[in-house]
Design an enzyme around this catalytic site. Structure first.
Site, short mmCIF file in Angstrom:
data_model
loop_
_atom_site.label_atom_id
_atom_site.label_comp_id
_atom_site.label_asym_id
_atom_site.label_seq_id
_atom_site.Cartn_x
_atom_site.Cartn_y
_atom_site.Cartn_z
N ASP A 133 -9.76 9.46 11.04
CA ASP A 133 -9.82 9.53 9.55
C ASP A 133 -10.59 8.16 9.24
OD1 ASP A 133 -9.71 9.97 6.50
OD2 ASP A 133 -7.34 9.65 6.58
N ALA A 190 1.05 -1.49 -0.01
CA ALA A 190 -0.24 0.16 0.22
C ALA A 190 1.09 1.23 0.23
CB ALA A 190 -1.32 -0.34 0.73
N LYS A 217 5.29 -0.05 8.52
CA LYS A 217 5.19 1.55 7.49
C LYS A 217 6.57 2.07 7.78
CE LYS A 217 1.41 5.06 8.15
NZ LYS A 217 0.85 5.44 9.02
#
Length: 721
Positions: A398, A240, A262
């Protein structure tokens, strides 16, 4: 007479113009803004006729085509936000005793958003800054010129859709910082008109991936070891990617645990901080233009500061890991208990500001599931979200579709996974109570109470003209309530109508409210894919009830009365039934309005559960009110039964076969001995002890008996006849 009324074409109304070409209906403390706009048009029209070939000149601002030549060092810095000021953004790192909020990285940039230090850093690099400003000016100046011409020619409304589309294209050209700003502005009705907001909502965070070699180098530099020493597996390509980071699938060598890694995009801090500095300068330049032909009271410096702080905080992955840990703890301690939701656990010893290592979750986006699966998981997600919002005051800012997954493998298969905690907002208890109060006042059409709530939430100024605002509220919000007849009862439709009120009512949106609106609209959008009839606010009623019942303040006691009583001070039995069901988690599938506190579920709580709840500590505020109504109900029921019994006495006369009851002459009412009063005629005594019910009392008793029958699980015929 107000000075503007002499010259405003909307005679009799104070005038407030904005770039939406809309004449509002409230007074401004400044001189007539319409007159100012007319003066601007006149001066600008002169400028158009005499403009130099190089570009368009706005009086008091200059030639827009020469914005790229502006010396940024001459633009005022504006107000600097205090680094340690109270913030709505969750900055868990600030709570750590060993954390220095003034720390800088190796390049000299602050690790915590610090406007003064960012300004100082980029002032020392005029070459880089000038290049970025030139790019910004080259993209924005032509658009601003078109905007100014549209205003001057009175064609803004006609052209604003096209202008909005061009603005979206420009933001995409300028990169991730401006894309994120556009996404935030897409939910700011106090800043932009509806059509512009609709276009901005289309902004996509599509960024090309950066080389995996760069990602591996970042991991090794941050963790201080070669990749192979830390991970036995590390994917060759990212799984991603977004504007700030991309994610790899890996396995820890030490434990064999499968993890997600990440990795922050190289140079992200420098790029974002430079853009934020340019934006601050742009605010200084463009605010002078905006003030020439708008009447907006929005504090653009504050708007930018709150946006910038959130974006800057997202780049601290250590802070994100702490958010994940705190959210997990708060959810487990809440009534929700994280039964059906999982939050990946961060590996803190392998997490730094630029690298986040956490549990790997295999799952599918909710938007890719069948409708029945979406319905089930959205219900879980809404419960989790409302727990965050109303109970713990710590909510995910979010929750877009990519951050909500159905887990498909492992021990948590079938559960809902919440991802990405870079932006988390904290809501004060007072504001959470005001949200609940606003929901109740809205349902009751108590516009005066709703204005008080909006003032408490900083939507409206304390000096708001209630006589002006209440009719607008009734017109715009009334259709969404029971009996209002609105065609659509979803949050997004309500939001659009609320946006239109900004043309008539001067309101602003607190920073975390923007996040809340975005989060709610996103969740509802996903839910509507699974159930076109989904009504989010109605499904949230149990949380409103529980919030009121658990709070022992005098304000909550008044709200509880607002939930149960009508405007005449009488309990509404259907509301009581709906309230008891909601307290136990039962709500009606369909309601007659966006908020309908009278909707009773067909399959509600059992009598055993209801009695258990009423005897529990949670119902301590409710019991005194119920006892009062129980006494009233027993009084009405006893009077009604006695009157019925007395009136049925003639039917007890002897009956002859085939002829019916014997005709009897009217008999005097037999006397009844009453201590202290002696003998009293029975009929007269009955009227004193059990007077006939009035029509209102009969209706109330009938409603109360229907509620009691429903709770007891029997047909009303057994109690009502």
């Amino acid at each position: 007479m107000h000075p503007c009324l002499h010259s405003c074409p909307a005679r009799g109304l104070a005038c407030r113009y904005s770039f939406r070409s809309t004449c509002g209906l409230w007074h401004s403390s400044r001189s007539c803004l319409h007159s100012r706009r007319q003066a601007f048009r006149s001066a600008a029209a002169t400028a158009v006729l005499t403009k130099p070939q190089s570009g368009f000149t706005i009086p008091g601002v200059g030639d827009l085509s020469k914005l790229a030549n502006v010396d940024l060092s001459e633009v005022p810095d504006g107000r600097y936000r205090e680094v340690e000021a109270v913030s709505y953004v969750s900055r868990r790192r600030m709570d750590q005793a060993d954390f220095d909020p003034y720390e800088i990285d190796t390049d000299g940039l602050p690790l915590v958003y610090n406007e003064e230090r960012i300004a100082s850093f980029w002032k020392g690099k005029p070459g880089e800054l000038t290049s970025r400003w030139a790019r910004f000016a080259a993209v924005s100046a032509p658009w601003l010129t078109k905007l100014a011409y549209a205003v001057i020619q009175g064609k803004l409304e006609e052209r604003q859709d096209q202008l909005a589309r061009e603005a979206v294209n420009n933001m995409e050209k300028l990169g991730p910082t401006f894309i994120k700003l556009g996404q935030i502005l897409s939910i700011r009705p106090d800043v932009l008109p509806p059509s512009v907001m609709t276009e901005l909502s289309k902004l996509q965070d599509n960024m090309p991936t950066f080389p995996t070699t760069d990602a591996r180098a970042t991991v090794e530099r941050e963790l201080g070891q070669p990749i192979v020493a830390i991970f036995s597996e590390f994917s060759a390509r990212p799984v991603a990617a977004a504007s700030l980071a991309q994610v790899y699938r890996a396995r820890l060598r030490s434990s064999g645990q499968e993890v997600a890694v990440k990795v922050q995009r190289p140079g992200a801090l420098a790029t974002i901080s430079k853009d934020l500095y340019v934006m601050r300068r742009a605010v200084g330049v463009y605010e002078r233009i905006i003030r020439r032909f708008t009447a907006q009271d929005t504090d653009y410096q504050l708007l930018l500061s709150t946006f910038a702080e959130g974006l800057y905080t997202e780049m601290d992955f250590r802070n994100e890991a702490l958010n994940m840990e705190r959210m997990t703890m708060l959810m487990e301690q809440s009534e929700f208990g994280s039964r059906d939701v999982i939050i990946p656990k961060p590996v803190m010893e392998r997490t730094t500001r630029r690298v986040l290592v956490m549990d790997w979750v295999t799952g599918v986006k909710l938007t890719g599931l069948p409708p029945e699966e979406i319905r089930r998981l959205v219900a879980t997600g809404q419960e989790a979200f409302l727990t965050q919002l109303l109970e713990v005051g710590f909510f995910h800012g979010d929750p877009h579709p990519g951050n909500l997954l159905k887990v498909t493998e492992g021990p948590h298969a079938g559960k809902l996974a919440l991802l990405d905690f870079g932006l988390v907002a904290e809501i004060p208890e007072a504001d959470r109570e005001a949200m609940v109060s606003a929901t109740i006042h809205l349902a009751n059409r108590d516009w005066n109470g709703l204005i008080n709530d909006f003032i408490a939430l900083q939507f409206l100024p304390a000096s708001s003209d209630r006589g002006l605002i209440i009719p607008v509220m009734d017109k715009v919000l009334g259709p969404y309530l029971k009996g209002g007849g609105a065609k659509s009862l979803d949050f997004q439709s309500l939001s659009q109508d609320l946006i239109r009120t900004s043309m008539q009512i001067p309101f602003s949106v607190p920073p975390y409210m923007s996040l809340l609106a975005r989060s709610t609209a996103t969740l509802e959008g996903i839910a509507l894919m699974g159930d076109p009839n989904y009504q989010m606010v109605s499904q949230a009623y149990p949380f409103v009830v529980r919030k009121v019942l658990r709070n022992s303040t005098s304000g909550s006691a008044l709200l509880l009365r607002d939930l149960m009583y009508d405007s005449n001070g009488n309990v509404k039995p259907t509301r009581l039934s709906a309230l008891l069901n909601a307290a136990l988690g039962y709500v009606a599938d369909q309601t007659q309005g966006f908020i309908d506190f009278d909707a009773v579920p067909e399959d509600g709580a059992s009598i055993q559960d209801t009695i258990s709840f009423l005897l529990a500590p949670e119902a301590r505020q409710l019991r005194p009110l119920l006892v009062k109504e129980l006494v009233t109900g027993l009084d009405y029921y006893t009077r009604d039964r006695l009157q019925r019994a007395y009136n049925s006495l003639p039917s007890l006369a002897p009956r002859l076969p085939f002829l019916g009851p014997l005709p009897l002459p009217p008999l005097p009412s037999p006397p009844v001995f009453v201590p202290g009063l002696g003998f009293q005629p029975a009929e007269q005594l009955l009227q004193k002890l059990a007077p006939p019910l009035s029509q209102t009392e009969e209706v109330y008793l009938q409603s109360l008996l229907e509620v009691a029958s429903g709770l007891l699980g029997m047909k009303c015929v057994f109690l009502c006849t």
